[in-house]
Design a protein around this motif. Sequence first.
Motif, PDB file in Angstrom:
ATOM      1  N   LEU A  31       0.857  -1.190   0.000  1.00 51.59           N
ATOM      2  CA  LEU A  31       0.000   0.000   0.000  1.00 51.59           C
ATOM      3  C   LEU A  31       0.888   1.233   0.000  1.00 51.59           C
ATOM      4  N   HIS A  36      -2.868   4.479  -2.323  1.00 51.51           N
ATOM      5  CA  HIS A  36      -3.722   3.692  -1.452  1.00 51.51           C
ATOM      6  C   HIS A  36      -4.083   4.395  -0.148  1.00 51.51           C
ATOM      7  N   GLU A  52      -9.237   2.187  -4.311  1.00 47.68           N
ATOM      8  CA  GLU A  52      -7.921   1.859  -4.884  1.00 47.68           C
ATOM      9  C   GLU A  52      -7.398   0.529  -4.345  1.00 47.68           C
ATOM     10  N   ILE A  53      -7.588   0.293  -3.062  1.00 46.61           N
ATOM     11  CA  ILE A  53      -7.134  -0.962  -2.460  1.00 46.61           C
ATOM     12  C   ILE A  53      -7.927  -2.129  -3.036  1.00 46.61           C
ATOM     13  N   ASP A  56      -6.853  -2.937  -6.668  1.00 51.20           N
ATOM     14  CA  ASP A  56      -5.569  -3.639  -6.744  1.00 51.20           C
ATOM     15  C   ASP A  56      -5.667  -5.065  -6.205  1.00 51.20           C
TER      16      ASP A  56
END
Length: 76
Positions: A31, A36, A52-53, A56
């Motif tokens: 991260l 993140h 965003e986390i 991914d």
Amino acid sequence: MSQTYLTTEQLSQRIQYNPRTIRNELVNVCLFEGRHYVRPFGRRKLLFIWEEIEKDMLALAPADASAMVYNEVTNG
């Protein structure tokens, strides 16, 4: 675009990791600041950007994960 900001404790509940593991092992390894998470007002507290986390995490999942699970169940 609206983003969901989470504290370390809130993120730990969503991804089932201990908050200490997030701070000590995931931050700056998996991260990254600016992508993140952010440090609002230049302070120590981290706010994680959930979208965003999640994006991914899903991108790193194996494309054929469901097939792998199916094979394990059927072939035992």
